[in-house]
Design a protein around this motif. Structure first.
Motif, PDB file in Angstrom:
ATOM      1  N   UNK A 306       0.832  -1.200   0.000  1.00 55.29           N
ATOM      2  CA  UNK A 306       0.000   0.000   0.000  1.00 55.29           C
ATOM      3  C   UNK A 306       0.869   1.252   0.000  1.00 55.29           C
ATOM      4  N   UNK A 307       0.464   2.223  -0.798  1.00 52.91           N
ATOM      5  CA  UNK A 307       1.176   3.497  -0.774  1.00 52.91           C
ATOM      6  C   UNK A 307       0.812   4.283   0.480  1.00 52.91           C
ATOM      7  N   UNK A 308      -0.421   4.116   0.953  1.00 56.20           N
ATOM      8  CA  UNK A 308      -0.892   4.804   2.161  1.00 56.20           C
ATOM      9  C   UNK A 308      -1.085   3.766   3.265  1.00 56.20           C
ATOM     10  N   UNK A 309      -0.023   3.469   3.957  1.00 55.64           N
ATOM     11  CA  UNK A 309      -0.065   2.463   5.016  1.00 55.64           C
ATOM     12  C   UNK A 309       0.508   3.062   6.298  1.00 55.64           C
ATOM     13  N   UNK A 310      -0.354   3.429   7.261  1.00 58.18           N
ATOM     14  CA  UNK A 310       0.145   4.057   8.485  1.00 58.18           C
ATOM     15  C   UNK A 310       0.999   3.130   9.338  1.00 58.18           C
ATOM     16  N   UNK A 311       0.959   1.830   9.059  1.00 66.40           N
ATOM     17  CA  UNK A 311       1.732   0.863   9.833  1.00 66.40           C
ATOM     18  C   UNK A 311       2.993   0.412   9.101  1.00 66.40           C
ATOM     19  N   UNK A 312       3.274   1.047   7.971  1.00 69.25           N
ATOM     20  CA  UNK A 312       4.446   0.631   7.208  1.00 69.25           C
ATOM     21  C   UNK A 312       5.723   0.908   8.001  1.00 69.25           C
ATOM     22  N   UNK A 313       6.660   0.009   7.888  1.00 66.92           N
ATOM     23  CA  UNK A 313       7.938   0.146   8.581  1.00 66.92           C
ATOM     24  C   UNK A 313       9.012  -0.571   7.777  1.00 66.92           C
ATOM     25  N   UNK A 314      10.260  -0.299   8.136  1.00 63.55           N
ATOM     26  CA  UNK A 314      11.383  -1.005   7.529  1.00 63.55           C
ATOM     27  C   UNK A 314      12.347  -1.382   8.647  1.00 63.55           C
ATOM     28  N   UNK A 315      12.870  -2.580   8.595  1.00 66.48           N
ATOM     29  CA  UNK A 315      13.767  -3.053   9.651  1.00 66.48           C
ATOM     30  C   UNK A 315      15.151  -2.422   9.496  1.00 66.48           C
ATOM     31  N   UNK A 316      15.686  -1.915  10.603  1.00 64.28           N
ATOM     32  CA  UNK A 316      17.030  -1.345  10.642  1.00 64.28           C
ATOM     33  C   UNK A 316      17.840  -2.146  11.655  1.00 64.28           C
ATOM     34  N   UNK A 317      19.067  -2.513  11.280  1.00 59.83           N
ATOM     35  CA  UNK A 317      19.886  -3.406  12.096  1.00 59.83           C
ATOM     36  C   UNK A 317      20.978  -2.611  12.817  1.00 59.83           C
TER      37      UNK A 317
END
Length: 443
Positions: A306-317
């Protein structure tokens, strides 16, 4: 040009053709949304929907447009195709409001005995042990019932389930190059290995394609049902055609049956009930949330982003330097709290930092002078939920910045002018591009 049409009452309507057949209210003509009227409702898809609704009726589920004894008209229709107007994407079959729906309204109720569950797989003798995983058990049941064809009790439901190509989760993709840089690529490879291993261990007689199809259905449709007396994973016919919106809070409940009178059946199975999260207008698509999932999770398990996803995240290590004088103390402290010191990932959101990540980084960046200043020699005595010092907090933010910059280097650095418009991309490439773009935006 919008075309107006007259509509007439029917008892059971299967798909978007219901828009042409609804009862004329107060002598007024109705105009369905353009995306509803575009659909070809005369083909095989409509016939399959009709068959499913007939099966539901035969098994005690009220899906009629008409009122019955103590039964309101069913407020939903099963559309053969729906369109997500926010994302501009086709979203397959879905549930649409036949009439205005109020908040918290009961939308449908069906007995849990119609669901595909581990208990049903056990009754069919498909389990090697009672401890077998629910997903594996239901996958076996689903493939077995599909092979039975018309002889299966669930044939009407299985006939309308999407194919593996229609769902297109990333673990079914032939090529993962479009996911370069995204943590979704490594997650997909792990999923592929897990599925292959479990098929070889528990169901070597099932083909790889059927196994992946079964799990694509489970990952994208299975619902965990919970009541006061029980809890189980299930495929819920009809209810699971409701599509996802991250802004929805519609919910599916499991209610234990209660006999009101002595002549009522005393051993009825629990009832699966779907409730609306808000009011809907006629012709609106009804949504449910699959949970607060990132685009990587949605693409891996559900086949879309989704382009509009309030729960979008990306993992950072993040990880500690072994030359740190406090390395061993930090390692012991992290492990005592269920964390790794050398390679720990946290989700990063567009609008917030997780508290756990900040606390971990404050611990990771703490030096001996700050520990002494805190009046202790033990990391366990330090409150990492608050700022340790200005210097420590600056180091934390610099570490976070460096991790984001490092993660960005893993993504391809294509110029937008070198990319074709989304309309010219395949669906998989379009979804992969959306995933990569939204992750890079967060970083």
């Amino acid at each position: 040009r919008l075309e107006r049409f007259k509509i007439k009452p029917v008892s059971v309507v299967a798909d978007d053709s219901w828009a042409e057949e609804l009862a004329l209210a107060a002598g007024k003509e109705e105009i369905a949304p353009l995306w509803l009227r575009k659909q070809d409702s005369s083909g095989d898809a409509r016939a399959k929907n009709e068959k499913l609704l007939k099966w539901l009726e035969e098994n005690g589920v009220w899906v009629s447009e008409e009122s019955g004894w103590n039964q309101a008209p069913h407020p939903l229709a099963l559309a053969t195709s729906t369109f997500d107007e926010l994302e501009g994407e086709d979203s397959g079959r879905g549930l649409v409001a036949r009439r205005a729906i109020t908040q918290d309204q009961e939308l449908i109720r069906l007995p849990s005995s119609l669901c595909l569950t581990k208990a049903k797989a056990q009754e069919a003798g498909l389990l090697e042990s009672e401890d077998e995983n629910e997903y594996i058990a239901i996958a076996k049941l689903l493939v077995t019932e599909k092979e039975k064809g018309e002889n299966s009790f669930w044939s009407a439901y299985i006939d309308v389930l999407p194919s593996l190509e229609e769902i297109s989760p990333t673990f079914a993709w032939e090529n993962l190059d479009a996911l370069q840089g995204s943590p979704c690529a490594s997650a997909t490879r792990s999923m592929i290995n897990k599925l292959n291993m479990e098929r070889e261990q528990f169901a070597p007689h099932i083909s790889k394609q059927d196994w992946e199809w079964a799990f694509s259905i489970l990952f994208s449709r299975a619902i965990r049902l919970t009541s006061a007396s029980t809890e189980f994973l299930a495929l819920v016919p009809y209810v699971d055609f409701i599509n996802h919106s991250p802004f929805s809070s519609s919910y599916v409940g499991l209610e234990d049956s209660k006999a009101l009178f002595f002549w009522d059946p005393q051993d009825e199975p629990p009832q699966v009930v779907l409730y609306s999260d808000r009011s809907y207008k006629k012709f609106d698509q009804v949504f449910i949330s699959y949970g607060p999932k990132s685009n990587a999770d949605l693409l891996l398990l559900y086949g879309f982003a989704l382009d509009r996803n309030p729960f979008n995240s990306v993992s950072v290590v993040f990880g500690a330097n072994q030359q740190d004088p406090l390395y061993n103390e930090k390692k012991n402290f992290a492990e005592s709290n269920g964390r790794q010191i050398a390679n720990e990932a946290f989700p990063l959101y567009a609008d917030r930092f997780p508290d756990e990540m900040l606390q971990y980084l404050r611990m990771l960046c703490m030096n001996k002078a700050e520990l002494v200043k805190a009046g202790t020699t033990q990391l366990a005595d330090v409150d990492f939920s608050t700022i340790i010092s200005i210097e420590n907090e600056i180091t934390v933010l610099e570490t976070l910045k460096a991790a984001c910059e490092s993660a960005l280097l893993n993504y391809p650095s294509k110029d937008k002018k070198d990319q074709p418009p989304p309309a010219f991309l395949t669906r998989n490439l379009r979804m992969a591009t959306r995933l990569v773009v939204t992750e890079k935006r967060i970083l």
